[in-house]
Enzyme design. Structure first.
Site, PDB file in Angstrom:
ATOM      1  N   SER A 113     -14.570 -21.859  57.805  1.00  0.00           N
ATOM      2  CA  SER A 113     -15.088 -21.651  56.447  1.00  0.00           C
ATOM      3  C   SER A 113     -16.476 -21.013  56.466  1.00  0.00           C
ATOM      4  CB  SER A 113     -15.169 -23.013  55.736  1.00  0.00           C
ATOM      5  OG  SER A 113     -15.924 -22.903  54.551  1.00  0.00           O
ATOM      6  N   GLN A 134     -13.237 -17.273  57.139  1.00  0.00           N
ATOM      7  CA  GLN A 134     -12.970 -17.319  55.701  1.00  0.00           C
ATOM      8  C   GLN A 134     -14.221 -16.827  54.987  1.00  0.00           C
ATOM      9  OE1 GLN A 134     -14.491 -19.992  53.582  1.00  0.00           O
ATOM     10  NE2 GLN A 134     -13.790 -18.811  51.809  1.00  0.00           N
ATOM     11  N   ARG A 171     -13.828 -30.662  39.902  1.00  0.00           N
ATOM     12  CA  ARG A 171     -13.237 -31.748  40.689  1.00  0.00           C
ATOM     13  C   ARG A 171     -13.814 -33.066  40.169  1.00  0.00           C
ATOM     14  NH1 ARG A 171     -13.941 -27.967  45.953  1.00  0.00           N
ATOM     15  NH2 ARG A 171     -12.684 -26.304  45.057  1.00  0.00           N
ATOM     16  N   HIS A 257      -5.516 -23.486  47.032  1.00  0.00           N
ATOM     17  CA  HIS A 257      -6.750 -24.119  47.478  1.00  0.00           C
ATOM     18  C   HIS A 257      -6.557 -25.638  47.560  1.00  0.00           C
ATOM     19  CE1 HIS A 257     -11.003 -22.495  47.853  1.00  0.00           C
ATOM     20  NE2 HIS A 257     -11.193 -23.766  48.134  1.00  0.00           N
ATOM     21  N   ARG A 260      -7.346 -27.560  44.422  1.00  0.00           N
ATOM     22  CA  ARG A 260      -8.753 -27.795  44.085  1.00  0.00           C
ATOM     23  C   ARG A 260      -9.310 -26.769  43.098  1.00  0.00           C
ATOM     24  NH1 ARG A 260     -10.879 -31.124  48.266  1.00  0.00           N
ATOM     25  NH2 ARG A 260     -12.919 -30.160  48.526  1.00  0.00           N
ATOM     26  N   GLY A 289      -1.005 -25.853  51.662  1.00  0.00           N
ATOM     27  CA  GLY A 289      -0.957 -26.766  50.527  1.00  0.00           C
ATOM     28  C   GLY A 289       0.181 -27.755  50.663  1.00  0.00           C
ATOM     29  N   GLY A 290      -0.141 -28.978  51.045  1.00  0.00           N
ATOM     30  CA  GLY A 290       0.861 -30.037  51.059  1.00  0.00           C
ATOM     31  C   GLY A 290       1.741 -30.083  52.295  1.00  0.00           C
ATOM     32  N   ARG A 312      -6.116 -30.706  54.873  1.00  0.00           N
ATOM     33  CA  ARG A 312      -6.687 -32.055  54.964  1.00  0.00           C
ATOM     34  C   ARG A 312      -6.281 -32.837  56.216  1.00  0.00           C
ATOM     35  NH1 ARG A 312      -5.424 -30.873  49.608  1.00  0.00           N
ATOM     36  NH2 ARG A 312      -7.143 -31.091  48.121  1.00  0.00           N
TER      37      ARG A 312
HETATM   38  C1  LIG Z   1     -12.423 -30.569  52.007  1.00  0.00           C
HETATM   39  C2  LIG Z   1     -11.868 -29.220  51.782  1.00  0.00           C
HETATM   40  C3  LIG Z   1     -12.690 -28.128  51.888  1.00  0.00           C
HETATM   41  C4  LIG Z   1     -12.176 -26.852  51.675  1.00  0.00           C
HETATM   42  N1  LIG Z   1     -12.991 -25.781  51.840  1.00  0.00           N
HETATM   43  C5  LIG Z   1     -12.475 -24.541  51.720  1.00  0.00           C
HETATM   44  C6  LIG Z   1     -13.293 -23.421  51.981  1.00  0.00           C
HETATM   45  O1  LIG Z   1     -14.455 -23.526  52.330  1.00  0.00           O
HETATM   46  N2  LIG Z   1     -12.739 -22.195  51.825  1.00  0.00           N
HETATM   47  C7  LIG Z   1     -11.420 -22.030  51.443  1.00  0.00           C
HETATM   48  O2  LIG Z   1     -10.964 -20.905  51.309  1.00  0.00           O
HETATM   49  N3  LIG Z   1     -10.626 -23.097  51.232  1.00  0.00           N
HETATM   50  C8  LIG Z   1     -11.109 -24.333  51.357  1.00  0.00           C
HETATM   51  N4  LIG Z   1     -10.303 -25.403  51.169  1.00  0.00           N
HETATM   52  C9  LIG Z   1      -8.879 -25.190  50.864  1.00  0.00           C
HETATM   53  C10 LIG Z   1      -8.055 -25.115  52.159  1.00  0.00           C
HETATM   54  O3  LIG Z   1      -8.335 -23.966  52.879  1.00  0.00           O
HETATM   55  C11 LIG Z   1      -6.571 -25.138  51.903  1.00  0.00           C
HETATM   56  O4  LIG Z   1      -6.236 -24.126  50.988  1.00  0.00           O
HETATM   57  C12 LIG Z   1      -6.016 -26.445  51.408  1.00  0.00           C
HETATM   58  O5  LIG Z   1      -6.785 -27.524  51.879  1.00  0.00           O
HETATM   59  C13 LIG Z   1      -4.604 -26.577  51.894  1.00  0.00           C
HETATM   60  O6  LIG Z   1      -3.999 -27.680  51.385  1.00  0.00           O
HETATM   61  P1  LIG Z   1      -3.796 -29.041  52.183  1.00  0.00           P
HETATM   62  O7  LIG Z   1      -5.141 -29.651  52.295  1.00  0.00           O
HETATM   63  O8  LIG Z   1      -2.898 -29.755  51.238  1.00  0.00           O
HETATM   64  O9  LIG Z   1      -3.150 -28.740  53.501  1.00  0.00           O
HETATM   65  C14 LIG Z   1     -10.798 -26.700  51.358  1.00  0.00           C
HETATM   66  C15 LIG Z   1      -9.983 -27.800  51.244  1.00  0.00           C
HETATM   67  C16 LIG Z   1     -10.497 -29.054  51.455  1.00  0.00           C
HETATM   68  C17 LIG Z   1      -9.586 -30.220  51.356  1.00  0.00           C
END
Ligand SMILES: Cc1cc2nc3c(=O)[nH]c(=O)nc-3n(C[C@H](O)[C@H](O)[C@H](O)COP(=O)(O)O)c2cc1C
Length: 845
Positions: A113, A134, A171, A257, A260, A289-290, A312
């Site tokens: 990130s 990213q 959020r 995301h 989120r 995602g998921g 996650r």
């Molecule tokens: C704590 C956290 C921080 C995240 N930070 C970023 C980020 O900095 N940049 C980004 O593109 N996505 C970010 N994401 C989204 C993730 O890249 C990803 O799309 C998402 O977590 C995937 O879903 P999952 O957690 O259900 O596997 C973040 C997600 C979480 C949970």
């Protein structure tokens, strides 16, 4: 807490989640786990995988499946990568360093990130598998660029631009907790820039510094600052996916995301098939995602993904067991995938197709609803799992709705591939980049546009000119109704004011032609289009153009699928010998060169003027070879001093079609140009005509007639000048002459002869016109132009834009016409600083 704590060893990602929850403070847990709004999208990601079912394929003789796959030229041990997540240091002090080690140990890639808690350099030192960066695009592009360059230097292999976050989603869990980052957790790669300091929460940071107005041009910008492949993360629809493919991205990540951002966005598994089918194999499609099990990975592959990213669960592994915990999480998913593949008779990742998917289990019907009308209201955390609770009719209804949705998606955008090839031709897009740069850096001084100086125009005068021509009509015997119809009605296709144009040409240019040989056009551009259309009869006919050349003519040729052939131009200008050589070469390949386009005076872009002897030589050559000359000379009347005779005025064999414009001599807003085409045309059946009549036939199907209002204003101006706009333009010519001198003098001052030679810089010294060119000792590509605009506040045009094929890679064009002397001086000072910086001579004078 570690993996080896008493109790059962974690066997699934859900086990890791449970342990992580106990290991981290509740605020941190909620920051990681939470989604935006009511968390509908967050839940739907998991629900979609809950509902999905895989069909076992039996007796497939697979043995041990191969989970390995190749993405962007690199082999991954499994189609699984680590999604970018901010601040791994929130759950483990080793943060991204531990994650990178675990990724390397399992042979899987890691997307780091922008908000990593460790530096790119430290992460890269710990990594042994591919790292991608990213990218969040900050309003301060130089900061983003510097991040990219740092990652590139550290060995990162791709850029993942997150496009679903122009601002961060609301959020609620974080808001309720008043979540802020602990003092030890900071965006390590933003510290030096000062960005990231002073923001308590990621949301505050995003609001303050993200570029919320990001648009598709950002892809071009990324390409201009880095050669790394670019993937877009956050695409959920077919139309955006196609647009991204058209924009040339190297990969897409179907993502919301992790729920989120937009609460209410579809689950990623639901969005995936449409995106995959829109992309149609043009680039890799990833999804996140998921994903919580190996079966979810296989379901994603069967639904069109090339690989998945895990979010996650990686942080859960990290919280529970550091590097080892992450490696275990990744290992569990890989093992489960192997098992699912074996049970589904799938030998390799490439074998996982849609036939693996059992019909989807539909979401439950709300109690009391009829048929498929009403879906369960939100929230629905406790939905029954497994087993289709609805009848066949409900399923059919769902499938009809799905068909309808796809149908709508198909019709909402056209495919650029289905349009004429010219719209994809970089030639027609050359000016887009310049326009983008100009709008992105409005404070920059621009030497790019070849537009007249605005100080000559006075709005009120328009009315005087209109009135003057209407009075002239009355004075020459037109009745009030005729005067009215002249302005309000459709008019003659060849033009209303041909007599006045003919007068002007005779008095000003020594071109003596009857009005009937003139067609008044919507700017000179239309005259070019008509001439090329009329003269090029079929695929064997070619148009010859100087190289470099004004893009208007090559663009017109492209629109008409006409082949344009380059006649090279040298620093000293055009040579007839080169034209003769090209003529022979084209004839040898069975082509019929029909016409040669040329700007004899102060050409755009080269600034060159053809000597009078060469003009005579060219006319003789044209007569000898039965070649027509398309003469375009818009700058002569606004250039200082006596001008050489036009080719048309010297033409005794009717070899020249003169393409004229009032854009520089009067004003471009009128869009009035003309073609002088006095060549007789004979043929079977119809009687003799002039080429002008044939151009008018074509025009009747293009613009029907040129705006009568515009012609009226121009006519009024010609009457005011008594048919001699050159006199009328004496001040204008003096102004541009002075502007050109100012540029040349300032260049001399900033680059004295010795320094110029040492640096390898040269420029030409046009005697008029709007343009001059500079040769410089570095590539003048879009990346250099971006640096020039961003860091030095000066814009110019890369000369390569004007070449048909290769050429002009280390040269730039300056337009002198629309700046004031003071801004010219300041602009040249900035340009000099830019050139010296690029040439590595910053220290010099
Ligand atoms: C704590 C956290 C921080 C995240 N930070 C970023 C980020 O900095 N940049 C980004 O593109 N996505 C970010 N994401 C989204 C993730 O890249 C990803 O799309 C998402 O977590 C995937 O879903 P999952 O957690 O259900 O596997 C973040 C997600 C979480 C949970």
């Amino acid at each position: 807490m570690t993996d080896t704590d008493p109790g059962f060893a974690p066997l699934t990602l859900a086990d890791y989640a449970e342990r992580a929850r106990a290991a981290v403070p509740v605020k941190t847990w909620d920051f990681i786990e939470g989604g935006a709004g009511d968390e509908r999208t967050l839940r739907s990601n998991a629900d979609a995988f809950e509902r999905a079912r895989l069909l076992p394929r039996v007796l497939a003789g697979v043995g041990l499946p191969d989970t390995g796959t190749r993405v962007l030229g690199r082999t991954w041990a499994a189609p699984v990568g680590i999604a970018p997540m901010a601040y791994h240091t929130l759950v483990h002090e080793q943060g991204e360093i531990a994650t990178a080690r675990a990724a390397g140990a399992t042979g899987l890639p890691f997307v780091v990130s922008t908000f990593a808690g460790h530096t790119f350099e430290d992460i890269a030192a710990a990594a042994s598998s591919p790292l991608w960066l990213q990218v969040y695009c900050f309003r301060d592009r130089s900061l983003t660029r510097e991040l990219i360059h740092r990652a590139e230097r550290a060995g990162f292999e791709a850029l993942v631009l997150t496009v679903d976050a122009p601002r961060l989603g609301r959020r609620l869990r974080d808001l309720r907790h008043g979540f802020t980052l602990p003092p030890t957790v900071r965006p390590a790669n933003l510290q030096d820039s000062g960005s990231g300091t002073g923001f308590g929460s990621p949301m505050e940071h995003a609001l303050a510094e993200f570029d919320a107005a990001l648009d598709w041009s950002v892809i071009g910008w990324l390409r201009s600052v880095s050669s790394l492949p670019v993937l877009l993360k956050g695409v959920l629809g077919g139309a955006d996916a196609r647009r991204a493919v058209d924009a040339g991205v190297d990969g897409l990540i179907v993502s919301n995301h992790g729920g989120r951002q937009l609460d209410g966005a579809p689950s990623t598994l639901d969005a995936l098939p449409e995106v995959a089918s829109a992309v149609a194999g043009a680039c890799p499609v990833l999804v996140d995602g998921g994903v919580r099990r190996g079966a979810d990975v296989l379901t994603s592959l069967a639904s069109g993904a090339d690989a998945v990213l895990l979010g996650r669960p990686v942080l859960h592994g990290l919280a529970v067991g550091g590097e080892e915990g992450v490696a275990r999480v990744l290992g569990i998913v890989a093992d489960e995938l192997t098992e699912a593949m074996a049970l589904c008779g799938t030998a390799s990742v490439a074998d996982a197709g849609p036939d693996l998917l059992a019909p989807r289990t539909a979401p439950p019907v709300q109690e009391g609803s009829r048929g498929g009308e009403a879906r369960t209201a939100e929230p629905r955390r406790e939905e029954p799992r497994g087993g289709d609770v609805r009848g066949g009719e409900a399923r059919r209804e769902e499938s009809r709705t799905e068909d309808l949705r796809r149908e709508e998606a198909r019709t909402e955008a056209l495919r650029r591939e289905d349009l004429h090839g010219s719209v994809r031709d970089p030639l027609l897009g050359t000016m887009n980049f310049l326009n983008e740069i100009t709008s992105r850096y409005p404070e920059a001084i621009s030497f790019a546009p070849g537009r007249p100086y605005g100080g000559f125009f006075h709005s009120e005068q328009i009315f005087d000119h209109l009135r003057r021509y209407l009075d002239h009509l009355t004075a020459t015997g037109h009745s009030p109704d005729q005067v009215r119809d002249t302005v309000f009605q459709y008019g003659p296709t060849s033009g209303l004011i041909r007599d006045l144009v003919a007068d002007t040409l005779r008095r000003d240019e020594g071109i003596d032609v009857p009005p009937e040989s003139i067609v008044v056009t919507a700017g000179c551009q239309e005259a070019m289009l008509l001439a090329v259309r009329a003269l090029i009869a079929g695929p064997d006919d070619v148009l010859l153009v100087p190289d470099p050349c004004y893009v208007g003519i090559t663009g017109a040729a492209r629109l008409l699928d006409v082949e344009a052939v380059a006649v090279p131009e040298h620093a000293s200008g055009f040579r007839c010998a080169d034209l003769e050589a090209v003529l022979s070469a084209q004839r040898a390949r069975g082509r019929r060169p029909r016409a040669f386009y040329v700007t004899p005076d102060h050409a755009n872009p080269s600034g060159a003027t053809m000597p009078v002897e060469t003009r005579h030589e060219l006319l003789a050559l044209a007569a000898r070879h039965d070649l027509l000359i398309l003469e375009d000379s818009p700058y002569r009347s606004v250039s200082p001093g006596r001008q050489l005779p036009t080719l048309k005025s010297l033409d005794r064999t009717r070899s020249v079609v003169h393409l004229g414009s009032f854009s520089k001599t009067l004003f471009p807003g009128a869009r009035i140009g003309f073609a002088v085409a006095d060549q007789p045309v004979r043929g079977d059946g119809e009687g003799a005509s002039l080429l002008a009549d044939e151009l008018a036939k074509i025009k009747s199907m293009v613009t029907v007639n040129t705006s009568a209002v515009s012609q009226t204003v121009v006519a009024g101006m010609l009457l005011a000048a008594d048919g001699r706009p050159s006199d009328f333009n004496a001040d204008t010519a003096a102004y541009y002459g002075n502007a050109m001198r100012t540029v040349l003098t300032r260049l001399e001052e900033r680059f004295p002869p010795a320094e110029r030679t040492a640096l390898g810089i040269r420029w030409n010294t046009p005697t008029g016109g709007f343009f001059l060119t500079l040769d410089v000792p570095f590539p003048t590509d879009n990346a250099a132009l971006t640096r020039s605009a961003e860091d030095f506040g000066v814009i110019w045009t890369p000369m390569s834009y004007f070449y048909l094929n290769q050429g002009g890679e280390s040269a730039l064009r300056l337009s002198i016409s629309y700046l004031t002397p003071d801004s010219i001086k300041e602009g040249i000072d900035r340009l000099a600083r830019f050139i010296k910086s690029e040439a590595g001579a910053d220290g010099a004078s």
